[in-house]
Scaffold this motif. Sequence first.
Motif, PDB file in Angstrom:
ATOM      1  N   GLY A  36     -55.677  -9.433  -1.114  1.00 10.06           N
ATOM      2  CA  GLY A  36     -55.119  -8.130  -1.490  1.00 10.06           C
ATOM      3  C   GLY A  36     -56.258  -7.273  -2.033  1.00 10.06           C
ATOM      4  N   VAL A  37     -55.919  -6.088  -2.559  1.00  6.77           N
ATOM      5  CA  VAL A  37     -56.987  -5.215  -3.063  1.00  6.77           C
ATOM      6  C   VAL A  37     -57.806  -5.875  -4.152  1.00  6.77           C
ATOM      7  N   THR A  38     -57.169  -6.686  -4.980  1.00 11.58           N
ATOM      8  CA  THR A  38     -57.891  -7.269  -6.110  1.00 11.58           C
ATOM      9  C   THR A  38     -58.929  -8.270  -5.630  1.00 11.58           C
ATOM     10  N   ASP A  55     -56.916 -15.636   2.907  1.00  9.73           N
ATOM     11  CA  ASP A  55     -55.559 -15.117   2.746  1.00  9.73           C
ATOM     12  C   ASP A  55     -54.596 -15.875   3.636  1.00  9.73           C
ATOM     13  N   LYS A  56     -53.355 -15.972   3.167  1.00 13.34           N
ATOM     14  CA  LYS A  56     -52.342 -16.681   3.947  1.00 13.34           C
ATOM     15  C   LYS A  56     -51.937 -15.879   5.178  1.00 13.34           C
ATOM     16  N   SER A  69     -50.481  -4.912  -1.741  1.00  8.90           N
ATOM     17  CA  SER A  69     -51.659  -4.059  -1.600  1.00  8.90           C
ATOM     18  C   SER A  69     -51.576  -3.078  -0.442  1.00  8.90           C
ATOM     19  N   ASN A 107     -47.900  -0.045  -1.217  1.00 12.78           N
ATOM     20  CA  ASN A 107     -47.631   0.559  -2.530  1.00 12.78           C
ATOM     21  C   ASN A 107     -47.750   2.079  -2.500  1.00 12.78           C
ATOM     22  N   GLY A 108     -47.605   2.677  -3.676  1.00 16.11           N
ATOM     23  CA  GLY A 108     -47.599   4.132  -3.784  1.00 16.11           C
ATOM     24  C   GLY A 108     -48.982   4.770  -3.750  1.00 16.11           C
ATOM     25  N   GLY A 115     -51.066   5.159  -6.048  1.00 16.73           N
ATOM     26  CA  GLY A 115     -51.419   5.890  -7.272  1.00 16.73           C
ATOM     27  C   GLY A 115     -52.622   5.271  -7.971  1.00 16.73           C
ATOM     28  N   HIS A 174     -54.517   5.107 -14.050  1.00 20.67           N
ATOM     29  CA  HIS A 174     -54.002   4.150 -15.034  1.00 20.67           C
ATOM     30  C   HIS A 174     -54.651   4.310 -16.392  1.00 20.67           C
ATOM     31  N   VAL A 233     -53.922 -21.108   1.036  1.00 19.98           N
ATOM     32  CA  VAL A 233     -54.544 -22.086   0.145  1.00 19.98           C
ATOM     33  C   VAL A 233     -53.443 -22.987  -0.402  1.00 19.98           C
ATOM     34  N   GLY A 275     -52.038  -2.615  -9.746  1.00 22.94           N
ATOM     35  CA  GLY A 275     -53.312  -3.124  -9.262  1.00 22.94           C
ATOM     36  C   GLY A 275     -53.982  -2.325  -8.173  1.00 22.94           C
ATOM     37  N   PHE A 276     -53.241  -1.461  -7.490  1.00 15.79           N
ATOM     38  CA  PHE A 276     -53.916  -0.740  -6.409  1.00 15.79           C
ATOM     39  C   PHE A 276     -54.957   0.218  -6.972  1.00 15.79           C
ATOM     40  N   GLY A 277     -54.481   1.107  -7.849  1.00 14.05           N
ATOM     41  CA  GLY A 277     -55.383   2.114  -8.393  1.00 14.05           C
ATOM     42  C   GLY A 277     -56.538   1.495  -9.160  1.00 14.05           C
TER      43      GLY A 277
HETATM   44  C1  LIG Z   1     -43.530  -0.419  -3.765  1.00 15.87           C
HETATM   45  C2  LIG Z   1     -44.770  -0.597  -4.583  1.00 15.87           C
HETATM   46  C3  LIG Z   1     -45.398   0.509  -5.136  1.00 15.87           C
HETATM   47  C4  LIG Z   1     -46.546   0.357  -5.905  1.00 15.87           C
HETATM   48  N1  LIG Z   1     -47.197   1.470  -6.347  1.00 15.87           N
HETATM   49  C5  LIG Z   1     -48.406   1.341  -6.967  1.00 15.87           C
HETATM   50  C6  LIG Z   1     -49.180   2.486  -7.294  1.00 15.87           C
HETATM   51  O1  LIG Z   1     -48.788   3.618  -7.024  1.00 15.87           O
HETATM   52  N2  LIG Z   1     -50.361   2.297  -7.922  1.00 15.87           N
HETATM   53  C7  LIG Z   1     -50.836   1.045  -8.214  1.00 15.87           C
HETATM   54  O2  LIG Z   1     -51.913   0.935  -8.774  1.00 15.87           O
HETATM   55  N3  LIG Z   1     -50.124  -0.049  -7.897  1.00 15.87           N
HETATM   56  C8  LIG Z   1     -48.934   0.072  -7.268  1.00 15.87           C
HETATM   57  N4  LIG Z   1     -48.221  -1.048  -6.910  1.00 15.87           N
HETATM   58  C9  LIG Z   1     -48.735  -2.359  -7.305  1.00 15.87           C
HETATM   59  C10 LIG Z   1     -49.897  -2.792  -6.443  1.00 15.87           C
HETATM   60  O3  LIG Z   1     -49.548  -2.729  -5.088  1.00 15.87           O
HETATM   61  C11 LIG Z   1     -50.284  -4.236  -6.790  1.00 15.87           C
HETATM   62  O4  LIG Z   1     -50.479  -4.368  -8.167  1.00 15.87           O
HETATM   63  C12 LIG Z   1     -51.581  -4.615  -6.105  1.00 15.87           C
HETATM   64  O5  LIG Z   1     -51.528  -4.379  -4.735  1.00 15.87           O
HETATM   65  C13 LIG Z   1     -51.887  -6.064  -6.371  1.00 15.87           C
HETATM   66  O6  LIG Z   1     -52.954  -6.454  -5.559  1.00 15.87           O
HETATM   67  P1  LIG Z   1     -53.384  -7.954  -5.522  1.00 15.87           P
HETATM   68  O7  LIG Z   1     -54.507  -8.045  -4.592  1.00 15.87           O
HETATM   69  O8  LIG Z   1     -53.618  -8.393  -6.924  1.00 15.87           O
HETATM   70  O9  LIG Z   1     -52.108  -8.741  -5.044  1.00 15.87           O
HETATM   71  P2  LIG Z   1     -51.379  -8.762  -3.615  1.00 15.87           P
HETATM   72  O10 LIG Z   1     -51.433  -7.474  -2.930  1.00 15.87           O
HETATM   73  O11 LIG Z   1     -50.061  -9.383  -3.855  1.00 15.87           O
HETATM   74  O12 LIG Z   1     -52.286  -9.726  -2.790  1.00 15.87           O
HETATM   75  C14 LIG Z   1     -52.277 -11.107  -2.957  1.00 15.87           C
HETATM   76  C15 LIG Z   1     -52.744 -11.701  -1.677  1.00 15.87           C
HETATM   77  O13 LIG Z   1     -52.819 -13.107  -1.845  1.00 15.87           O
HETATM   78  C16 LIG Z   1     -52.397 -13.721  -0.681  1.00 15.87           C
HETATM   79  N5  LIG Z   1     -51.962 -15.074  -1.004  1.00 15.87           N
HETATM   80  C17 LIG Z   1     -50.908 -15.441  -1.757  1.00 15.87           C
HETATM   81  N6  LIG Z   1     -50.823 -16.774  -1.823  1.00 15.87           N
HETATM   82  C18 LIG Z   1     -51.844 -17.259  -1.107  1.00 15.87           C
HETATM   83  C19 LIG Z   1     -52.293 -18.570  -0.797  1.00 15.87           C
HETATM   84  N7  LIG Z   1     -51.676 -19.655  -1.253  1.00 15.87           N
HETATM   85  N8  LIG Z   1     -53.378 -18.700  -0.018  1.00 15.87           N
HETATM   86  C20 LIG Z   1     -54.033 -17.622   0.452  1.00 15.87           C
HETATM   87  N9  LIG Z   1     -53.642 -16.370   0.180  1.00 15.87           N
HETATM   88  C21 LIG Z   1     -52.573 -16.181  -0.586  1.00 15.87           C
HETATM   89  C22 LIG Z   1     -51.288 -12.850  -0.181  1.00 15.87           C
HETATM   90  O14 LIG Z   1     -51.073 -13.008   1.204  1.00 15.87           O
HETATM   91  C23 LIG Z   1     -51.793 -11.461  -0.534  1.00 15.87           C
HETATM   92  O15 LIG Z   1     -52.472 -10.843   0.530  1.00 15.87           O
HETATM   93  C24 LIG Z   1     -47.068  -0.937  -6.149  1.00 15.87           C
HETATM   94  C25 LIG Z   1     -46.445  -2.042  -5.579  1.00 15.87           C
HETATM   95  C26 LIG Z   1     -45.322  -1.892  -4.788  1.00 15.87           C
HETATM   96  C27 LIG Z   1     -44.705  -3.079  -4.143  1.00 15.87           C
END
Ligand SMILES: Cc1cc2nc3c(=O)[nH]c(=O)nc-3n(C[C@H](O)[C@H](O)[C@H](O)COP(=O)(O)OP(=O)(O)OC[C@H]3O[C@@H](n4cnc5c(N)ncnc54)[C@H](O)[C@@H]3O)c2cc1C
Lengths: 378, 487
Positions: free
Chosen positions: A12-14, A33-34, A42, A45-46, A48, A51, A165, A328-330
Amino acid sequence: MSGAEVVIVGGGVTGLSAGWWLARSGVKVTVVDKGIVGWEASGRNGGGASHYQSPLFEEEHRLWPQMDELLGYPTEHRKERIIIAMSERQWEQYRFVAERHRRLGHPVEVLDVKQVQDAVPLAGDNCFGGVHYRFGGHANPQRTVQAYAWALQDLGGTIVQHNAVTGFETASGKVTAVKTGAASYGCDSVVVAAGPQTAALMAQLGIAVPLANARAEMIITEPAPMMPIGGVDGHKLYGRQTMRGNLAYGGGPHEWIDVDATGPVARPSTPLMRNLASRLAELLPKAAHLNVIRSWAGVIENSPDGRPIIDRLTSPDNVVVASMSGVGFGLSPASGHAIRDLVLDGTCSFSDIGILGLSRFANLEPDWREKRGWMPIS
Amino acid sequence: MELNFAGTDLCAINGTRSAPDARYDVVVVGAGCSGTAAAIAAATAGSSVLLVDENPVSGALMGNDVPLYFGGRMTAATQNSERMLEAIFMSAPALEQAMEAGVEVLLGTSAWGVYRNGPGVSSLPEQVVGLADASRSWLVGFERIVLATGARDLALAFPGWNQPGVMGAAALRMLLTRYDAFAGRRVLVLGSHDLALESALLAHDRGLKVAGLVEVRDAPQGSADLVAQVAAAGIAIHCGQTIALAKGGIEGVEAATLSSGEVILCDTICMAVGLVPSIELVDAMHGPRTLIATRGGYIPAGEETVSAVGSCAGLADTGFDHIAYRMDWVRALSDVSADDTIVCQCEEVTRADLLGVQPPNYLARPAPMCARSLETLLVDGPANPDQIKRLTRAGMGVCQGRRCRDQVAMLLAIAADRPFGTIPLATHRAPVRPIPLKIMADWHESEAMSAAWDVWFGIPTQWVPVEDIGTPHEDEHRAMLYTGMYE
Ligand SMILES: Cc1cc2nc3c(=O)[nH]c(=O)nc-3n(C[C@H](O)[C@H](O)[C@H](O)COP(=O)(O)OP(=O)(O)OC[C@H]3O[C@@H](n4cnc5c(N)ncnc54)[C@H](O)[C@@H]3O)c2cc1C
């Protein structure tokens, strides 16, 4: 066994931003990634990126305007936001928020109805006024995810998709490899940024990460004429006008859900779309005739206080965990930087992120989810 | 900030949804022959039945090729909704029979989503279908839903296809037989399987000039009987040919140039290469589906509560491999057309940009971006049209891929050198018809929903600025922004 200095679980973005930051420091990284990068929250989302509540805010604000150039790929980042009040109560609340920003030194302007309409031509005279944040902004989620992924590859990093994983190998207090069904990736350090699956993965290392999962929904319209400011919130909606002109909006009640250890089976949206539509038609009355063309949902993991968790474990001591609790996106340009610092230096170089540590939950009640009502509907 | 949690999240969806506006034992979507027959059968068996059909659709929707590929070839009469309502009603005598059998019939009403509890959602009080007409949207509960949504036109790109006068066979039939509102006079038909032959014969019967059929393979593909009828009508079939260009003016198409160079005068080019079962509603509800090449593509796998009838359940199986046939067309069209041929009309995405995985023109394309392509993306994993859609915007426009979804999957299959069936289809999501915000809007929201509404999760600690934590500002924040949320 293939491997890298740092293996990152979750594209994801993080995880991708962390990988990109590490690759920029010359570290050999592999992101696993799975599924497809950005396929969960990621990419849905919106978009935005304002933060102000976060210790990562200044870094978020500093980096976004540079991201296209730093990454070498477009993210559709646009600066600033306007928040429009549609009721007496909202007007009071939003002015309170404006006052607070002034106090904290974040540039804001309070707008009257006419000024709102100048900046947001789709707004009507049914509003009470607005607040213009001269900070923050928004970007295109999937484009940004892919930009991180590609930029990371350009720096010699590796992306492994469609490979979940399943666990870790440990030896003398360290994780030595990350295991998937198909392969095992040796590593010096690990970053776990697996969104809703973070808790289950960390449990395998004996670490409790308190998270509750929920589903949130958005809608999008056909394109509207471009407005000077695309990041328009208010009426208890968040959203943005895409650079194509579409209005993408979310907000409203969430649903707490259980998510399988292997990830969500489906991400259904619901008739909540109609409630999003009515609010958007009120917020931007000159867009009320525009067609809604799609709705979608994403899964978000929340920590008990709704703040991200970014921490390096003490045992095993080569693991950094990152779960962004719905914001987490922003924050991604900054969270990646912080994670890079924790992996390489053990401490964040640009901000005190102690408040994001896991230790804050040391005394969490075991029934914290029940107490908050964060339970799936049975 | 001291928080006393009372065991309830006041911003969660629990208990906030309204009950549906109406309930029927059976809802049938689509009032063609099979849908109407299913409705009559259910009503005769004693069920309460609602039969909806989106026709007549508004002139504006038709202009967006909803639900069929009308290609702008409808007469001005389609702007007159009352006249169209009458035309549609008169064209289907079975509708009157249905009403006599006690079926409630709603024309001009589309079904835009079917919802039920399942993985990821448990908050729906019951299963519902979302409906909309020209003035409002509403929800209807059901025990059983029958999808009789028919089949839609398979559209394929060639230079000039993005102008008025290029349309689909199902749209032509609809305009001729139900709306009585077809504006063309001289029709060139693409394809020579049964659909194309029947389209040509229908146009001919209605007194239109059929300028010929174009067949990419070396011989006519349809049944010998239909081929003979077409020959008897004096209509030529140009075999081993494809269309290289549609030329036109402000009124749209004026002539077609075949790959041989031959120019054929026509004001309408009717794409009759294939029909695709209209399974949008099933897809949007994650219903099971199977790919059957001899039945026109993906069809609903069928369930007790959600069943499909008519062409929605698959085209008549004559043993003809529709997928192989379409792939032949796409390959031939790609061979004779330039890379800058538009594939997605809504977003004006060219084939070069689709296969180059390039962003839209309003975004910069720095050197690293230009170096990316489908080829580089395939190194990371199999082609996925949803991913490519989000990057290129192909299929992201107001028609939501109705005109390009299938051909994008075919182009990706060809470029990736994989069988069509291995490429996932871009997903459909509700609303499966474009519906204006003010029509989609729930203007009678439940009080519980209004009370639960927060911009995000309503977590009192989430948005407190880090500087304010542990100061009196923290309580001010809660008092102003979260009053009443938690004890
Ligand atoms: C509708 C909606 C609106 C939002 N609006 C905003 C916004 O406006 N601004 C903002 O900042 N945030 C927003 N968010 C939140 C933001 O999208 C998340 O906080 C952010 O994308 C988290 O990123 P991440 O990489 O931490 O997690 P994720 O995007 O959940 O990524 C995790 C990744 O890990 C992978 N994964 C999981 N388990 C395994 C495994 N066992 N093995 C390998 N890979 C695995 C998944 O496939 C996934 O790709 C919104 C979320 C939603 C749903």
